[in-house]
Scaffold this active site. Structure first.
Site, PDB file in Angstrom:
ATOM      1  CB  CYS A  22      24.210  64.052  47.802  1.00 54.80           C
ATOM      2  SG  CYS A  22      23.031  62.796  48.287  1.00 54.80           S
ATOM      3  CG  HIS A  75      27.814  63.027  49.681  1.00 55.11           C
ATOM      4  ND1 HIS A  75      26.981  63.494  50.678  1.00 55.11           N
ATOM      5  CD2 HIS A  75      27.141  62.012  49.063  1.00 55.11           C
ATOM      6  CE1 HIS A  75      25.860  62.793  50.657  1.00 55.11           C
ATOM      7  NE2 HIS A  75      25.932  61.884  49.703  1.00 55.11           N
ATOM      8  CG  ASN A 120      23.908  59.850  52.350  1.00 56.31           C
ATOM      9  OD1 ASN A 120      23.780  61.079  52.375  1.00 56.31           O
ATOM     10  ND2 ASN A 120      23.906  59.164  51.216  1.00 56.31           N
TER      11      ASN A 120
END
Ligand code: UT7
Length: 327
Positions: free
Chosen positions: A116, A254, A284
């Site tokens: 990520c 994030h 996500n």
């Protein structure tokens, strides 16, 4: 990180798959509820790939949008980096497929795998090439198709993950007033690798019967680590630049869980109305979350040219990092 030149964000673009997977649909797959998912994650629905779609399709479309935004042609690009942990194939790199579909010159094109934090890692690579004067325009894409590696019988993970792509064109600027990418930072700690990983499908446990090629996560542990290291990274970038938190126009973390996003802002005492969140209807999608959030807030008029952005990410590895960027 000073170089000879300034590295500015010349163009931004993103692409989301059209298919929506709602909480109500997930209720049919595992023992959960729309209310639980919304309360614990902030997610209502997430975008996922159709069977025939894969990461390079999203990466190409996001790259195309960023090029259009930058008013550049594929031939202008000097280097192409795709941050991804979910390539179409183990071999070749997604970046080469994107290079071919865009019709770029035979420039360097490679994938960068930092989960990520992949997009911010790729952004830092682009920053260095541009600041050093090696390249004029670098195309940085974050693209992932996590739905292909999500276990839809595991209620602790299938509620979170999603697909999509976002991209920046990072360019050299000769404008003395431009600041562009002001500072960046990256970190890792591999001792926590088993808290978020895909056990099967790699060289240690190749594909085969009984091999689990799906994400396994200790959510509670990851949650605490994520809040802690992302808040620390923001502070690190402020210290590095001598800036004060008041100077930051937008905090763009994030997009892993709305509660993580809220907790970072709270621990920094940063105003909630200056935090960009897109998780509610997107989910996500790993490397793609930050460029998608930036693109969304540019398109809806919140982020303006000249605004100072604090980007910060965290993911399996562990890896984490941040960038302070004048848009
Ligand atoms: O991209 C970066 C990597 N990922 C992340 O950053 C994700 C980080 N972690 C999280 O977002 C959260 O930890 C989760 C959303 C995964 C879980 O939320 P939580 O508030 O940390 O829940 P928990 O794991 O502490 O579980 C609380 C309870 C447990 O039941 P018991 O043991 O208290 O009886 C779980 O079994 O909630 C249960 N639970 C669920 N209940 C209904 C876990 N998942 C679900 C679910 N629906 N989907």
């Amino acid at each position: 990180m000073n170089g000879l030149y300034k590295a500015v964000i010349r163009g931004v673009g993103s692409y989301l798959p059209e298919t929506r997977l709602t909480n109500v649909e997930i209720e049919q797959m595992v023992e959960t509820s729309d209310d639980w998912i919304q309360t614990r994650t902030g997610i209502v629905e997430r975008r996922i790939a159709r069977p025939e779609e894969a990461t390079s399709d999203f990466a190409y479309l996001a790259a195309r949008a960023a090029l259009d935004d930058a008013q550049l042609e594929p031939a202008d690009i000097d280097l192409l980096i795709v941050a991804t942990e979910t390539p179409d194939y183990i071999l070749p790199p997604v970046a080469c497929q994107v290079q071919a579909r865009l019709g770029c010159r035979n420039i360097g094109a490679f994938d960068l795998h930092a989960t990520c934090a992949g997009f911010l890692s790729a952004l830092q690579v682009a920053e260095q090439y541009v600041k050093a004067g090696v390249h004029r325009h670098v195309l940085v894409v974050g693209a992932d198709t996590l739905s292909r590696f999500t276990d839809y019988t595991d209620r602790a993970t299938c509620i979170l993950f999603a697909d999509g792509a976002g991209a920046f064109v990072v360019s050299r600027s000769d404008d003395p007033a431009a600041r562009g990418i002001v500072a960046s930072a990256l970190h890792s700690d591999g001792t926590y690798f088993h808290n978020l990983y895909i056990p099967g499908g790699g060289s240690r446990t190749p594909y085969g019967e009984g091999v689990k090629a799906k994400i396994v996560m200790d959510g509670r542990k990851i949650f605490k680590l994520a809040v802690n290291v992302m808040a620390t990274t923001v502070q690190e970038l402020l210290n590095q630049t001598g800036c004060h938190l008041d100077e930051i126009d937008w905090l763009i973390p994030h997009q892993a869980n709305q509660r993580i996003i809220d907790a970072i802002a709270e621990s920094l005492n940063f105003p909630a109305e200056k935090v960009i969140s897109t998780i509610q209807n997107i989910g996500n999608n790993s490397s793609a979350t930050i460029p998608i959030a930036v693109d969304t807030a540019i398109r809806d008029g919140r982020i303006q040219r000249g605004d100072l952005l604090m980007l910060v990410a965290f993911g399996g590895g562990l890896v984490w990092g941040g960038a302070m960027v004048e848009y």
